[in-house]
Design an enzyme around this catalytic site. Structure first.
Site, PDB file in Angstrom:
ATOM      1  N   LYS A  79       6.145  50.241  31.543  1.00 58.59           N
ATOM      2  CA  LYS A  79       6.336  49.687  30.218  1.00 58.59           C
ATOM      3  C   LYS A  79       4.553  49.159  29.897  1.00 58.59           C
ATOM      4  O   LYS A  79       4.545  48.166  31.251  1.00 58.59           O
ATOM      5  CB  LYS A  79       7.227  48.849  30.594  1.00 58.59           C
ATOM      6  CG  LYS A  79       7.209  48.056  28.834  1.00 58.59           C
ATOM      7  CD  LYS A  79       8.694  47.070  28.659  1.00 58.59           C
ATOM      8  CE  LYS A  79       8.790  46.459  27.193  1.00 58.59           C
ATOM      9  NZ  LYS A  79       9.671  45.836  27.471  1.00 58.59           N
ATOM     10  N   SER A 154      12.742  46.110  23.254  1.00 61.45           N
ATOM     11  CA  SER A 154      11.529  46.718  23.211  1.00 61.45           C
ATOM     12  C   SER A 154      10.904  47.736  24.133  1.00 61.45           C
ATOM     13  O   SER A 154       9.712  47.993  24.122  1.00 61.45           O
ATOM     14  CB  SER A 154      10.514  45.479  23.295  1.00 61.45           C
ATOM     15  OG  SER A 154      10.927  44.690  25.099  1.00 61.45           O
ATOM     16  N   SER A 178      16.521  44.346  25.760  1.00 65.31           N
ATOM     17  CA  SER A 178      15.731  45.153  26.165  1.00 65.31           C
ATOM     18  C   SER A 178      15.125  45.839  26.969  1.00 65.31           C
ATOM     19  O   SER A 178      14.322  46.688  26.524  1.00 65.31           O
ATOM     20  CB  SER A 178      13.780  44.695  25.980  1.00 65.31           C
ATOM     21  OG  SER A 178      13.256  44.243  24.657  1.00 65.31           O
TER      22      SER A 178
HETATM   23  N1  GLN Z   1      15.222  41.702  20.919  1.00 68.02           N
HETATM   24  C1  GLN Z   1      14.962  40.285  20.929  1.00 68.02           C
HETATM   25  C2  GLN Z   1      13.833  39.603  21.069  1.00 68.02           C
HETATM   26  O1  GLN Z   1      13.128  40.423  19.909  1.00 68.02           O
HETATM   27  C3  GLN Z   1      14.914  40.672  23.009  1.00 68.02           C
HETATM   28  C4  GLN Z   1      13.188  41.676  23.989  1.00 68.02           C
HETATM   29  C5  GLN Z   1      13.184  41.277  24.552  1.00 68.02           C
HETATM   30  O2  GLN Z   1      14.227  41.480  25.651  1.00 68.02           O
HETATM   31  N2  GLN Z   1      12.420  41.784  25.674  1.00 68.02           N
HETATM   32  O3  GLN Z   1      13.264  39.008  21.473  1.00 68.02           O
END
Ligand code: GLN
Length: 476
Positions: A79, A154, A178
C-alpha cells in the site's frame, strides 16, 4: 504457472524443484500486473528494478543450495502509505506526488529479507482516510469482482490486487477497518494484527494510536505467513511489542473443537438480510466443526463511531501538520510563509483530509478538549473493557465485517456520514487494539463477496488463524 492463483507454498515448492526461477516468476508477475492494471487501477506505480533485484538475490541463494526462505520469490504489493526506499510513496495524495523516501519501512525490509519480491505500490484513499478508495488523488480503484463497484477502503488497491491475482499477498494499513473491509468487499483474507505486533516504522502516520500494518492473502495460510515475517519487536518503533511470534503455519491444524465463540448481540440485531444470512450460515459451519457458540454483549458499541471519529481526527490533525510545503517536496507559491503554507495545504489536500484536519483541530482546541477528546478516550477504555470482559468468557468473537457488500462507485461520496457508517463493526476492534480479520464466507445472490470477522485476545493471532483456516478448509 497459473499466475493469478499462485500460493506461497506452491511458489516455494516450485523454486525448490527448479520449475521456474524467481527471476522468471518476477518478470511474469510484473508483466501480468501491468497488463491487468487498467481494469482496476489497483497499482499506482510499479518497482520493476527493485523486484528484479530481489528475485535475483533469491535465485543466487537457491544456487548456493540454500532452502527457499519464508517468502522466497513471492510477488508482494505494498500500500502506498508504507515507505519504500527509492520508490515513490504518495499516500494517495497530491501533496506527495513526487516524494521518494530515503528509507524502507521495517515491514518492507523484513519482507525482502525473507525473499519477498515487491512489485509495486497500491492505490488507497488519501492518507488512508476512507472506506471506498474514492478519496485517492489518483482515481478510484475498481472492485475486480464487479468493476462498477468500490473495492472498499482505504487499502482498496491491495485488496483488489490480491483478488485480481496481480499479487500473491499484499500489505495494507488498518486504522478503523481499512484492511478488513476491503478484504470483505473483494473476497480475500485481510488481517489486522494486535496493535504493536508489527512495527509502524515507515507507515505514514494517520492516527498513531490506531494505525496497524496488516496482510492480505487469498488464503489464511498466506496471510499468516506474511504476518509471521513482519511481526516482532523493532527498536525503531517504541510501540512495537516484545512478544514472541509463533510459527503460525504449524498451528493451522484444523482443530477447533471446544473453542468457545461469542456472537455480539449489538452487531447482529440490525444486520440486514443477505449479509446476516451469510454470517448466520458461517456460524452454523463453525458449530459443525465443534465450536461452542453463545451470545455476548459489547454494550459500548453504540458509541464506537463517534469515539473513533474524535480520536482519529484529533491524531490526524496533528500528524498531517508536517505537510507544510517546506518538507516532503510539494510546495505552492505564496508571497509570505503563511501564504505558501496555506496554498500548499489548500491545493494539496483533498476534501476528506481537510474535513478531518478541521474536525481534529476543533476537538483538541482549548475548551473543547475535555468535552470531546478526553470523553472519547474514556469511551475507548469502555470499549476495550467490553472486549476484555468478553474474552474471559469466550476464546474468539465472530461478527460481520461490514453491514453491506461492495456498493456502486459514487454511491456514498457525497455523504461522509453514510461512508463512516460502513465501519461500524470494524472500528471497535481497532479501538480495543485486539487482533481481528476478515475471512470470506460466501457471496450474495448478485455475486458480491461477504467477509466474516474473527477477533481474539491481544497477541492471540494463532487462535484467530486456526479458526479461520479450519473454516476456510472445511468439507462442505
Ligand atoms: N474508514 C475509516 C476511516 O476513514 C478507516 C480507515 C482506516 O482504517 N485507515 O477512518
Amino acid at each position: 504457472m497459473d499466475i493469478a492463483r499462485l500460493s506461497i507454498r506452491e511458489i516455494r515448492e516450485s523454486l525448490a524443484a527448479r520449475r521456474y526461477s524467481a527471476q522468471e516468476l518476477a518478470a511474469e508477475a510484473l508483466r501480468f500486473a501491468q497488463a491487468e492494471n487498467g481494469r482496476t487501477n489497483a497499482y499506482l506505480h510499479f518497482s520493476p528494478e527493485r523486484a528484479m533485484a530481489a528475485a535475483r538475490r533469491v535465485d543466487e541463494s537457491l544456487a548456493r543450495g540454500e532452502e527457499p526462505a519464508a517468502l522466497a520469490g513471492v510477488p508482494v504489493a505494498v500500500k502506498d502509505v508504507i515507505v519504500t526506499r527509492g520508490v515513490r510513496t504518495t499516500c494517495g495524495s497530491k501533496l506527495l506526488e513526487h516524494y521518494v523516501p530515503p528509507y524502507d519501512a521495517t515491514a518492507v525490509e523484513r519482507i525482502e529479507a525473507a525473499g519477498g519480491v515487491i512489485l509495486g505500490k497500491t492505490n488507497c484513499d488519501e492518507f488512508a482516510m476512507g472506506s471506498s478508495n474514492e478519496n485517492s488523488a489518483y482515481g478510484p480503484v475498481r472492485n475486480p469482482v464487479a468493476t462498477e463497484r468500490v473495492p472498499g477502503g482505504s487499502s482498496g488497491g491491495s485488496a483488489a490486487a490480491v483478488a485480481q491475482g496481480t499479487a500473491v499477498v499484499a500489505l495494507g494499513s488498518d486504522t478503523g477497518g481499512s484492511v478488513r473491509q476491503p478484504a470483505s468487499f473483494c473476497g480475500v483474507v485481510g488481517v489486522t494484527p494486535t496493535y504493536g505486533r508489527v512495527s509502524r516504522y515507515g507507515l505514514t502516520a494517520f492516527a498513531s494510536s490506531l494505525d496497524h500494518i496488516g496482510p492480505f492473502g487469498r488464503s489464511v495460510a498466506d496471510a499468516a505467513a506474511l504476518l509471521g515475517t513482519m511481526a516482532g519487536r523493532d527498536v525503531k518503533d517504541a510501540t512495537s511489542a516484545d512478544a514472541p511470534v509463533p510459527d503460525y503455519a504449524k498451528l493451522l491444524d484444523g482443530n477447533v473443537k471446544e473453542l468457545k465463540l461469542g456472537l455480539p448481540r449489538e452487531y447482529l440485531k440490525d444486520l440486514p438480510g443477505e449479509t446476516g444470512d451469510l454470517i448466520g450460515r458461517a456460524v452454523q459451519e463453525l458449530q459443525k466443526l465443534g465450536c461452542a457458540v453463545r451470545e455476548i454483549n459489547l454494550p459500548a458499541t453504540d458509541y464506537a463511531i463517534a469515539c473513533y471519529y474524535v480520536i482519529a481526527t484529533a491524531e490526524a490533525s496533528s500528524n498531517l501538520a508536517r505537510y507544510d510545503g517546506v518538507r516532503y517536496t510539494t510546495r505552492a507559491a505564496g508571497e509570505t510563509l503563511q501564504e505558501m503554507y496555506r496554498n500548499t495545504r489548500g491545493e494539496g489536500f483533498g476534501a476528506e483530509c481537510k474535513r478531518r484536519i478541521m474536525l481534529g483541530t476543533y476537538v483538541l482546541s482549548h475548551g473543547y478538549y475535555d468535552a470531546y477528546y478526553l470523553k472519547a478516550q474514556k469511551v475507548r477504555s469502555l470499549i476495550a473493557r467490553d472486549f476484555a470482559k468478553a474474552f474471559t468468557e469466550v476464546d474468539a468473537i465472530v461478527a460481520p465485517v461490514s453491514p453491506f457488500p461492495a456498493f456502486p462507485l459514487g454511491e456514498k461520496v457525497d455523504d461522509p456520514v453514510a461512508m463512516y457508517l460502513s465501519d461500524i463493526y470494524t472500528i471497535t476492534g481497532s479501538l480495543a487494539g485486539v487482533p481481528c480479520m476478515s475471512v470470506p464466507c460466501g457471496k450474495t445472490a448478485a455475486g458480491l463477496p461477504v467477509g466474516m470477522q474473527i477477533l481474539t485476545r491481544h497477541f492471540d493471532e494463532a487462535t484467530m488463524f486456526r479458526l479461520a483456516h479450519a473454516y476456510e478448509t472445511r468439507a462442505s
